[in-house]
Each structure stands twice: as C-alpha cells, then as structure tokens.
Write a protein that holds these residues in place. Structure first.
Motif, PDB file in Angstrom:
ATOM      1  N   ARG A   1      27.556  33.244  85.956  1.00  0.00           N
ATOM      2  CA  ARG A   1      27.223  31.817  85.952  1.00  0.00           C
ATOM      3  C   ARG A   1      25.789  31.598  85.489  1.00  0.00           C
ATOM      4  NH1 ARG A   1      27.669  29.156  91.312  1.00  0.00           N
ATOM      5  NH2 ARG A   1      27.039  27.366  90.103  1.00  0.00           N
TER       6      ARG A   1
ATOM      7  N   ASP B   1      26.943  40.855  92.939  1.00  0.00           N
ATOM      8  CA  ASP B   1      28.013  39.897  92.656  1.00  0.00           C
ATOM      9  C   ASP B   1      28.000  39.525  91.169  1.00  0.00           C
ATOM     10  OD1 ASP B   1      29.788  37.777  92.431  1.00  0.00           O
ATOM     11  OD2 ASP B   1      29.121  36.784  94.267  1.00  0.00           O
TER      12      ASP B   1
ATOM     13  N   ALA C   1      19.654  34.185  88.898  1.00  0.00           N
ATOM     14  CA  ALA C   1      20.920  34.920  88.924  1.00  0.00           C
ATOM     15  C   ALA C   1      20.664  36.428  88.874  1.00  0.00           C
ATOM     16  CB  ALA C   1      21.799  34.488  87.762  1.00  0.00           C
TER      17      ALA C   1
ATOM     18  N   THR D   1      30.388  38.235  89.270  1.00  0.00           N
ATOM     19  CA  THR D   1      31.009  36.945  88.954  1.00  0.00           C
ATOM     20  C   THR D   1      29.976  35.835  89.050  1.00  0.00           C
ATOM     21  OG1 THR D   1      33.124  37.721  89.788  1.00  0.00           O
ATOM     22  CG2 THR D   1      32.833  35.335  89.587  1.00  0.00           C
ATOM     23  N   ARG D   2      29.225  35.849  90.111  1.00  0.00           N
ATOM     24  CA  ARG D   2      28.194  34.826  90.281  1.00  0.00           C
ATOM     25  C   ARG D   2      27.068  34.995  89.257  1.00  0.00           C
ATOM     26  NH1 ARG D   2      26.527  30.589  93.248  1.00  0.00           N
ATOM     27  NH2 ARG D   2      24.494  30.939  94.126  1.00  0.00           N
TER      28      ARG D   2
ATOM     29  N   TYR E   1      21.827  38.947  91.664  1.00  0.00           N
ATOM     30  CA  TYR E   1      22.714  40.044  91.270  1.00  0.00           C
ATOM     31  C   TYR E   1      22.147  41.387  91.729  1.00  0.00           C
ATOM     32  CZ  TYR E   1      25.133  43.454  88.406  1.00  0.00           C
ATOM     33  OH  TYR E   1      25.833  44.547  87.979  1.00  0.00           O
TER      34      TYR E   1
ATOM     35  N   ASP F   1      24.555  24.783  91.018  1.00  0.00           N
ATOM     36  CA  ASP F   1      23.962  25.633  89.992  1.00  0.00           C
ATOM     37  C   ASP F   1      22.539  25.973  90.383  1.00  0.00           C
ATOM     38  OD1 ASP F   1      25.919  26.294  88.249  1.00  0.00           O
ATOM     39  OD2 ASP F   1      25.477  24.739  86.805  1.00  0.00           O
TER      40      ASP F   1
ATOM     41  N   ARG G   1      24.600  29.724  97.825  1.00  0.00           N
ATOM     42  CA  ARG G   1      25.844  29.403  97.124  1.00  0.00           C
ATOM     43  C   ARG G   1      26.174  27.907  97.176  1.00  0.00           C
ATOM     44  NH1 ARG G   1      27.202  34.339  95.994  1.00  0.00           N
ATOM     45  NH2 ARG G   1      27.443  36.042  97.421  1.00  0.00           N
TER      46      ARG G   1
END
Length: 186
Positions: free
Chosen positions: A83, A77, A68, A79-80, A72, A56, A52
C-alpha cells in the motif's frame, strides 16, 4: 529496526508524551495535520493496531513509502507495505514526486522486487539528470544502497549508505545521521 526500536521508544518517550499532550490541546487539535502526527507517534511507539486505523496513515504520497518501509521492517507485513507504494506507482513517470523515489525504491527493494526498484532508480535518474552518481541527491544513495542490500552485495550497500551520509542535503528527505544504521546493518 527491531533492535533500534527497543532503544528508540524508551529514549523518545518523553518527546512522544509531550507531542501527544500537545495534540490534545485546542492548539494541537487545530493543526490541519494533527492526524499525521498521531500516526507517526503510533508507528514510533509500535502501536500497529492504532496505525492501521490511519486513513492511508493520513500521509501524502511522498511520506507514505517511508512510513510503510519502517512498518514493514518492524512487522514484515508485505501486504500492508505494498500500500505504501501503490499510489506512487499509479502516477506516471512525469507526475511522480521526485522526493518520494528514494523511499519507494528502498521499499520495493526490501520487498524483493529488485528489477522494479532498478527501473524506478533509472527513471528517477533520467528525470533528475543524476547519472550514476549515488550522491547526487541526499536520498539517491539510499536507494542505491537498498538495491545493493536486496541483492546481497553488502560492500556496495555499505558504501552507498555511507555516501548517503556524506552527501549534501539536495532533497526534502535529508536526515541527520542518515545511512549510518543502514551501513552498520550491511
């Protein structure tokens, strides 16, 4: 992914240790992309608090959806995960990196946004001239399989993932044994 990590992390520990040791050397620190490698190692070792902190994840738009998606699938997560595709979607259809479509579509589909995933697949096919052939690119069958899996169409998902495995390496995102884990999961 959770099951795969339990095996992958111990088996890959020696390689990760060697990579981390190299990144601490003067030669390793001179790499312009050393932060990228550190972030990849953090993901592979499931060090999410360290991951984190990556800006990016120090990854380009083409790599971010793939990373990502992996995060995930390991953490849930959402929300992340968003991104991971926001930068991609911020571009126009003409400027989007063709090599980022496959993982972006899979990420969007995994997040349950199947309609958007289908629209991106159609856009990608229009740009590449791929038509309906899921094996046109090594990673397009992956996108087709991810959409089918998100819809609960397991046979179609497994077929697409196996087509991904058998397709020629027509893109930068061509992986050895790609599609086999996904087909088995389906």
């Amino acid at each position: 992914w959770r099951l795969q990590l339990k095996a992958a992390i111990p088996l890959g520990a020696r390689d990760f240790d060697a990579t981390e040791a190299y990144l601490r050397t003067p030669d390793g620190q001179a790499l312009s992309s050393d932060e990228f490698y550190r972030c990849v190692i953090d993901l592979q070792r499931a060090r999410f608090s360290a991951l984190r902190r990556c800006d990016d994840w120090s990854l380009g738009v083409a790599v971010l959806p793939m990373m990502a998606l992996a995060e995930y699938r390991m953490t849930g997560d959402a929300t992340r995960a968003r991104r991971g595709y926001e930068k991609f979607l911020a571009g126009t259809a003409v400027t989007r990196d063709l090599d980022a479509y496959g993982h972006t579509i899979a990420l969007v589909a995994d997040l349950g946004r199947v309609r958007e995933a289908r629209a991106l697949l159609d856009e990608w096919r229009a740009r590449t001239g791929g038509g309906d052939d899921p094996g046109y690119r090594a990673d397009s069958a992956y996108a087709v399989g991810a959409i089918a899996a998100a819809e609960g169409n397991w046979e179609r998902a497994a077929s697409a993932f196996l087509a991904w495995n058998g397709s020629p390496a027509a893109s930068a995102w061509h992986f050895y044994n790609r599609g086999l884990v996904e087909a088995a999961n389906a």
